[in-house]
Structures are given as C-alpha cells and as structure tokens.
Design a protein around this motif. Sequence first.
Motif, short mmCIF file in Angstrom:
data_model
loop_
_atom_site.label_atom_id
_atom_site.label_comp_id
_atom_site.label_asym_id
_atom_site.label_seq_id
_atom_site.Cartn_x
_atom_site.Cartn_y
_atom_site.Cartn_z
N ILE A 80 0.83 -1.20 0.00
CA ILE A 80 0.00 0.00 0.00
C ILE A 80 0.86 1.25 0.00
O ILE A 80 0.60 2.21 -0.74
CB ILE A 80 -0.94 -0.02 1.21
CG1 ILE A 80 -1.92 -1.19 1.09
CG2 ILE A 80 -1.69 1.29 1.35
CD1 ILE A 80 -2.87 -1.31 2.25
N LEU A 81 1.92 1.26 0.82
CA LEU A 81 2.81 2.42 0.83
C LEU A 81 3.52 2.57 -0.51
O LEU A 81 3.72 3.69 -0.99
CB LEU A 81 3.84 2.26 1.95
CG LEU A 81 3.29 2.28 3.38
CD1 LEU A 81 4.43 2.07 4.38
CD2 LEU A 81 2.58 3.60 3.66
N GLY A 82 3.88 1.45 -1.13
CA GLY A 82 4.53 1.52 -2.45
C GLY A 82 3.60 2.06 -3.51
O GLY A 82 4.01 2.88 -4.35
N LEU A 83 2.34 1.64 -3.49
CA LEU A 83 1.37 2.16 -4.46
C LEU A 83 1.12 3.64 -4.25
O LEU A 83 0.97 4.40 -5.22
CB LEU A 83 0.05 1.38 -4.35
CG LEU A 83 0.08 -0.07 -4.82
CD1 LEU A 83 -1.26 -0.74 -4.54
CD2 LEU A 83 0.41 -0.15 -6.31
N LEU A 84 1.07 4.07 -2.98
CA LEU A 84 0.89 5.49 -2.69
C LEU A 84 2.08 6.31 -3.19
O LEU A 84 1.91 7.36 -3.80
CB LEU A 84 0.70 5.68 -1.18
CG LEU A 84 0.55 7.12 -0.70
CD1 LEU A 84 -0.69 7.77 -1.31
CD2 LEU A 84 0.48 7.17 0.82
N ALA A 85 3.29 5.81 -2.95
CA ALA A 85 4.49 6.53 -3.41
C ALA A 85 4.55 6.57 -4.93
O ALA A 85 4.89 7.60 -5.53
CB ALA A 85 5.74 5.86 -2.84
#
Length: 274
Positions: A80-85
Amino acid sequence: MSLIERWMSRLSLEQLKMTLMRTAYGNKQTLLGRMDPRMLIIWYAIFSIIPWFTYNKTVLAAYLLLALGLALTSRVSGLILGLLAFSTFMNIVYVVILAMFLGGDLNAFIALATLTLKLLTMALASIAVFSSLDPEKLSDALLALKAPTVFSFGISYGYRMIPLLVEQYQEVFASYRLRGMPPKNKGLFSWRVGYYFCKLCVLAFYPTLLNTAKRVRTTVEALELRGFNYALESGSARKLKLAKMRIQTRDYLFSGLTIGYAAIAAWLGTQLLL
C-alpha cells in the motif's frame, strides 16, 4: 533474476487478498490499535484539517513525518505504501512534464509541492488510523459519537462483507477462466493475453454484484426478524454495547504529545520560512 522480477513473483492475487484483509481488519497490537477508537477518530479529524491552514513547507514536512511514522508503527503493508508513493511520483512527473511542454519551468514542481505534502499527510494518516481499527471498534466509536445507528452498522457490515466479496470474485473469475479460452496468437508483448484477462476482470464484477445484492437482502430480512430495528433505537442496548469503551492515560498522552509536536513544528515554520 532481477529485483523487479523477484518483486513481481511475490505479487499474486492471494497476496493482494491478504494485504486487503490486514488493512481492513486492523492490528490491535500497534500503538494506535490500543487507543480508544473515539479519541482516534477525533484525532484523525483534527489532524486531517490542520495541514490545510498553512502553506509553510517546513510545517507540512513535519506533519508528513509524523503521519509516516504512525503509518510505519501501524505495520501498514509495504504494498500500500509503495502504491501510494508510485501514484504520487507519477502525478508529479505528469504535471511537471505538462508544464514544461506548455512553456513553463520547474516552478510548477515547487508550486505542486505544497499540495502534495498536504495530500500525502492526509493519506498516510488515513492509512495509519483505519488500518488500526477493526470493524467492531470503528462502529462502536461512531455510535458513541452520536452518529446515526444505521450508518454505524452499515460501516461494520461493509467491512465484514469484504472477505466474502473477495472470495466470491475469485470464484467467478476462476469460472470464467475455466470456461474461456485465451487467444492463441499472443501478439506483440502478449498484449492480447493482457486484454483477455482485463476483459475477464470486468466481466467477473457483474455476477459478484448480483450475488452480493441477494446476500444483503437475505441479511436484512434476518435482522428484521430478530428485532434489529428495536435494538438500534433502544437506549439500554446502546449503553450495554458501549460499556466496554474506556479512555485511558495513553490516549491523553498521545493527544498531548501530538499537540506538542504540532506546536514545535509551527515554531520551526516561523524560523524557516519556506
């Protein structure tokens, strides 16, 4: 095998399902997961509004660091953090390229930085808070804050329907794959195969939605037969349901530390005018 290939090999539908389940049902062992849900919702509501009252990048960066730290302590999935970044990076690149194509310069990136910091702060705070609340605690908190009872129950019921929806969608998608036939001529870079699977993904939504509507209707009828409407309107039932909620010392401590951090960030913003 390259780093990208190793990462893609770990990315599967089952992995996405488990990530969604962990995010939706929360983690009670984290810092935010141990807090009273009422205080957590109030904190989130205030913290999501505060960044919009300042344009100082130093203050916004401090708020972003706090939200990022809370997201990491809440054990938010790296996916999720990777998709947000990735989405944030692509939006910035898109705006900068468009501005330079129209005759602008890199000042577009500077102008966009303020809005990006605010949106990232809100997004990370949302992920940190709602990944730490399970459906029951979220519903009870909304009920304690005088939200409509039907609305509170709807949120709890929606969360509980997530695993059923995911499982049902998997079954429908698998049935389409068994009855279908992928294209024999894959085309350049196998684009026909990708188009075929994208088409199956869209087609699988319609039976899933139909089955969900039938399941919701059955659930509503069962709740009405058991006197669910009376339980929503009864004050004694509400009091009994919310009797387990307690605001403890750590809730006040967390709120006080957050206020202190925000005050220090505001002071730094006056010293470093960016």
